[in-house]
Every structure is written in C-alpha cells, then in structure tokens.
Design a protein around this motif. Sequence first.
Motif, PDB file in Angstrom:
ATOM      1  N   ASP A   9     -15.184   5.072  42.927  1.00 26.47           N
ATOM      2  CA  ASP A   9     -16.365   6.435  42.029  1.00 26.47           C
ATOM      3  C   ASP A   9     -15.347   6.903  40.589  1.00 26.47           C
ATOM      4  OD1 ASP A   9     -18.510   6.339  42.796  1.00 26.47           O
ATOM      5  OD2 ASP A   9     -18.162   7.273  44.339  1.00 26.47           O
ATOM      6  N   SER A  10     -13.743   7.511  40.759  1.00 28.47           N
ATOM      7  CA  SER A  10     -13.388   7.528  40.245  1.00 28.47           C
ATOM      8  C   SER A  10     -12.025   7.065  39.209  1.00 28.47           C
ATOM      9  CB  SER A  10     -12.036   9.305  41.236  1.00 28.47           C
ATOM     10  OG  SER A  10     -11.460   8.577  41.945  1.00 28.47           O
ATOM     11  N   ASP A  11     -11.658   5.482  39.831  1.00 31.64           N
ATOM     12  CA  ASP A  11     -11.134   4.653  39.588  1.00 31.64           C
ATOM     13  C   ASP A  11      -9.080   5.227  39.538  1.00 31.64           C
ATOM     14  OD1 ASP A  11     -10.039   2.705  38.044  1.00 31.64           O
ATOM     15  OD2 ASP A  11      -9.453   3.419  36.563  1.00 31.64           O
ATOM     16  N   GLU A  12      -8.978   6.332  40.601  1.00 31.29           N
ATOM     17  CA  GLU A  12      -7.738   6.840  41.371  1.00 31.29           C
ATOM     18  C   GLU A  12      -7.604   5.459  41.869  1.00 31.29           C
ATOM     19  OE1 GLU A  12      -7.718  11.302  41.773  1.00 31.29           O
ATOM     20  OE2 GLU A  12      -9.377  10.561  42.619  1.00 31.29           O
ATOM     21  N   THR A 178     -13.139   7.757  25.991  1.00 27.90           N
ATOM     22  CA  THR A 178     -13.726   6.917  26.211  1.00 27.90           C
ATOM     23  C   THR A 178     -13.874   5.258  26.678  1.00 27.90           C
ATOM     24  OG1 THR A 178     -15.671   7.829  24.665  1.00 27.90           O
ATOM     25  CG2 THR A 178     -16.138   6.172  25.428  1.00 27.90           C
ATOM     26  N   GLU A 179     -12.174   4.797  26.370  1.00 24.68           N
ATOM     27  CA  GLU A 179     -11.980   3.323  26.340  1.00 24.68           C
ATOM     28  C   GLU A 179     -11.534   3.616  28.057  1.00 24.68           C
ATOM     29  OE1 GLU A 179     -11.633   0.325  24.641  1.00 24.68           O
ATOM     30  OE2 GLU A 179     -13.325   1.705  23.900  1.00 24.68           O
ATOM     31  N   MET A 180     -11.003   5.004  28.255  1.00 22.40           N
ATOM     32  CA  MET A 180     -10.629   5.228  29.511  1.00 22.40           C
ATOM     33  C   MET A 180     -11.946   5.115  30.663  1.00 22.40           C
ATOM     34  SD  MET A 180      -7.643   5.495  30.862  1.00 22.40           S
ATOM     35  CE  MET A 180      -7.590   7.059  31.930  1.00 22.40           C
ATOM     36  N   GLU A 181     -13.152   6.232  30.311  1.00 23.25           N
ATOM     37  CA  GLU A 181     -13.998   5.738  31.412  1.00 23.25           C
ATOM     38  C   GLU A 181     -15.307   4.502  30.904  1.00 23.25           C
ATOM     39  OE1 GLU A 181     -16.406   8.807  28.562  1.00 23.25           O
ATOM     40  OE2 GLU A 181     -15.644  10.030  29.889  1.00 23.25           O
ATOM     41  N   LEU A 182     -14.671   3.922  29.904  1.00 17.24           N
ATOM     42  CA  LEU A 182     -15.385   2.475  30.509  1.00 17.24           C
ATOM     43  C   LEU A 182     -14.808   1.076  30.834  1.00 17.24           C
ATOM     44  CD1 LEU A 182     -16.419   1.795  26.683  1.00 17.24           C
ATOM     45  CD2 LEU A 182     -17.796   2.597  28.822  1.00 17.24           C
ATOM     46  N   GLN A 189     -22.144   0.719  32.765  1.00 19.31           N
ATOM     47  CA  GLN A 189     -23.710   0.424  32.777  1.00 19.31           C
ATOM     48  C   GLN A 189     -24.395   2.032  32.381  1.00 19.31           C
ATOM     49  OE1 GLN A 189     -24.548  -2.314  34.004  1.00 19.31           O
ATOM     50  NE2 GLN A 189     -26.168  -1.355  33.278  1.00 19.31           N
ATOM     51  N   LYS A 190     -23.503   3.319  32.001  1.00 21.01           N
ATOM     52  CA  LYS A 190     -24.872   3.424  32.141  1.00 21.01           C
ATOM     53  C   LYS A 190     -24.137   4.128  30.582  1.00 21.01           C
ATOM     54  CE  LYS A 190     -22.434   8.433  31.546  1.00 21.01           C
ATOM     55  NZ  LYS A 190     -21.716   9.323  31.574  1.00 21.01           N
ATOM     56  N   TYR A 191     -23.014   3.687  29.769  1.00 21.19           N
ATOM     57  CA  TYR A 191     -23.593   3.518  28.275  1.00 21.19           C
ATOM     58  C   TYR A 191     -24.029   1.815  27.582  1.00 21.19           C
ATOM     59  CZ  TYR A 191     -19.586   6.700  27.559  1.00 21.19           C
ATOM     60  OH  TYR A 191     -18.657   8.517  27.032  1.00 21.19           O
ATOM     61  N   LEU A 192     -24.008   1.380  28.480  1.00 24.24           N
ATOM     62  CA  LEU A 192     -24.964   0.030  28.304  1.00 24.24           C
ATOM     63  C   LEU A 192     -26.377   0.677  28.144  1.00 24.24           C
ATOM     64  CD1 LEU A 192     -25.059  -2.954  27.577  1.00 24.24           C
ATOM     65  CD2 LEU A 192     -25.125  -3.440  30.335  1.00 24.24           C
ATOM     66  N   LYS A 193     -26.486   0.958  29.208  1.00 22.26           N
ATOM     67  CA  LYS A 193     -27.954   1.133  29.613  1.00 22.26           C
ATOM     68  C   LYS A 193     -28.714   2.218  28.237  1.00 22.26           C
ATOM     69  CE  LYS A 193     -31.687   2.457  32.721  1.00 22.26           C
ATOM     70  NZ  LYS A 193     -31.595   3.870  34.116  1.00 22.26           N
ATOM     71  N   TYR A 194     -27.866   3.216  27.821  1.00 22.60           N
ATOM     72  CA  TYR A 194     -28.338   4.449  26.920  1.00 22.60           C
ATOM     73  C   TYR A 194     -28.564   3.459  26.188  1.00 22.60           C
ATOM     74  CZ  TYR A 194     -27.437   7.777  23.497  1.00 22.60           C
ATOM     75  OH  TYR A 194     -28.013   9.192  22.426  1.00 22.60           O
ATOM     76  N   THR A 240     -16.610  -1.950  22.097  1.00 23.51           N
ATOM     77  CA  THR A 240     -17.524  -2.867  21.393  1.00 23.51           C
ATOM     78  C   THR A 240     -18.466  -4.220  21.918  1.00 23.51           C
ATOM     79  OG1 THR A 240     -15.845  -2.369  19.335  1.00 23.51           O
ATOM     80  CG2 THR A 240     -16.895  -4.534  19.185  1.00 23.51           C
ATOM     81  N   ASP A 241     -17.568  -3.898  23.479  1.00 23.30           N
ATOM     82  CA  ASP A 241     -18.098  -5.018  24.348  1.00 23.30           C
ATOM     83  C   ASP A 241     -19.419  -4.391  24.652  1.00 23.30           C
ATOM     84  OD1 ASP A 241     -16.477  -7.063  23.870  1.00 23.30           O
ATOM     85  OD2 ASP A 241     -14.640  -6.437  25.204  1.00 23.30           O
ATOM     86  N   VAL A 242     -18.840  -2.601  24.574  1.00 20.70           N
ATOM     87  CA  VAL A 242     -20.779  -2.227  25.163  1.00 20.70           C
ATOM     88  C   VAL A 242     -21.926  -2.751  24.164  1.00 20.70           C
ATOM     89  CG1 VAL A 242     -22.076  -0.514  26.417  1.00 20.70           C
ATOM     90  CG2 VAL A 242     -19.313  -1.060  27.075  1.00 20.70           C
ATOM     91  N   ILE A 243     -21.200  -2.280  23.354  1.00 22.77           N
ATOM     92  CA  ILE A 243     -22.830  -2.601  22.276  1.00 22.77           C
ATOM     93  C   ILE A 243     -23.161  -3.301  22.095  1.00 22.77           C
ATOM     94  CG2 ILE A 243     -22.629  -2.651  19.425  1.00 22.77           C
ATOM     95  CD1 ILE A 243     -20.640  -0.277  19.457  1.00 22.77           C
TER      96      ILE A 243
END
Length: 284
Positions: A9-12, A178-182, A189-194, A240-243
């Motif tokens: 969830d947090s990528d820690e 954003t790159e860190m979040e992705l 998946q959230k970005y992709l869906k949006y 870019t991959d998400v786009i």
Amino acid sequence: MYAVVTLQDSDEVMVAPSHWLSTDKKQSYWPPFKSPEKCMEAVQNRVKPETGGKTWEKLNISFHKESVSFDKAKEGQKEITEQKERSFLLATGFPGILQRQRPLPTPSTSRMPADDKDDLLQMLRDIKSTVQENSAMLKKLLKENTASESPSSTSLPNKDIKTSPNLPLRTFEDVVRTEMELTNATTRQKYLKYLSRLGGFGAKDVIKNIMQQVLTDDLAKEFNWQGRGEKKAFSRLILTDVIRDAASKQSVLRADCEAEIKAYLWHRINQIGRKRPRVCEGVT
C-alpha cells in the motif's frame, strides 16, 4: 528470524518478525500504532500480533529475504531500499538528479564520491517521504468521506471526485512525485482508469484529451519524445506507459499513440514560441 518486506500500500521497505508473515509470505500482520518508535519496539521484541486480545490487521506485502538477527535484517532493508531508489532514478532519467550532463565513469576506473551518493539518496528519501505522507493523508480523507456520505436512491457520490489523480502536472517536481507514485500498482491503476475515461474520436483526439489533462502547456514545452537538445525525454517516463495503456482502451494502436504524443509535444513548443513578441530592428 526477521523478514525484509515491502508494504504494497505504501511501497515502504520494512523489517517484520518472520512469525508475523502468512504461510505463503504474501501478507503480514502489522501493528496499528501511530508511533514509529512503538512499531519498531514491537518488531524488535517479536511480540505477539495482537493488542488487548484483538488480532492486528494483515497487510499485503512483497517478501524479499530473511535474516537470523534484527541487525542483519536492517542491513538488508537498507540495501533493498537503495536498490529501489537507484532503479527509480534510472527510470526517470532526469539530468541533475542522477544522469548529469557528462559521461558516466566506468566502475573499473572510478566511483561516485561517497558524499555525492549520500546526498543523492537523501534527496530521494525526502521525496519519497513526502509522497508517502501525502498518500496517507489522502487515504484518511477518502475514508472519512466514505463514512460521512451515504448514497441515496436518487443520488450517488461522484467516484471521479474521490479517485481522480493530482493532474495536470505543472513542474518537474510534480513529474518526479508522480513517477514515484506510479511505481505502486494500485496508484498506477487509478491513473489508468482516470485517463482511459477521457474519451475522444480517433487517435489524435484521444491523445490530445489525455495530454491536456496530464501536462500544462508550459511544462509540455520542456519535453520532446527522445529528449534531444535541452528537452527532457517523455518516452522514458512511467507515465508514458500509463498513457499508452489508457489510449489502447480507446482502441488506439501503440504506434499511433506515440506518433500523436510526438505531434502534441512538437505543437506545444511551436505554439508557445509563436506567442512570443517579435523583435524588429531593436523595437518590440
């Protein structure tokens, strides 16, 4: 025994007692304490995963390795964290962060100075910490909104309001965040869906709608596809991959997607250039 795991969830990257892990090592109990010191104490003492007789929540994890002692596990945690940080910086490829505008020395002849390496890793830790804090705050707000809003038979909450990403990006700091979040599968998946819901008629229209949501014009003009000249390479971003994936859900082929992104970035550079006032014989 202690295990080194990544909380999905947090990528820690964290250390946990081995007996907290499920048999398949895909989940782990995790203490509900808000104090990091109290969590660390629970890990070191290998306490039973419960508080007041109530068993702790299980979190999804990625298992890395096990060590016989806590100190050895902490060393493993540091090593894996640094590997992930280096991988992220290499993936973004931003000059001035990792790939400076000079030839990189070969490992056999020279190494990066220790001070530069420490500064680089500390910079990324600070960025990652900020992203994690923002992520935790967003989850808390979403949880509170979900609890306070009960849908009626005549109206339902707008899901896009709760799940839309923080776009458009305005600065390079936004891009790094954003790159860190992705790197997190759930966020990706959230970005992709949006982005896949933006729609359009034909490849050009689909890509234009997506790119206008992703970048401001001022930031778009700082990119081109390959990163030629003084521009940054848009093709190397995880975004870019998400786009591409979002466009494919609108039946846009990969080659058409890349061609339209190149055209969009080129148009932004030239469009902004045409807006600048001309200078003729010393008079604007």
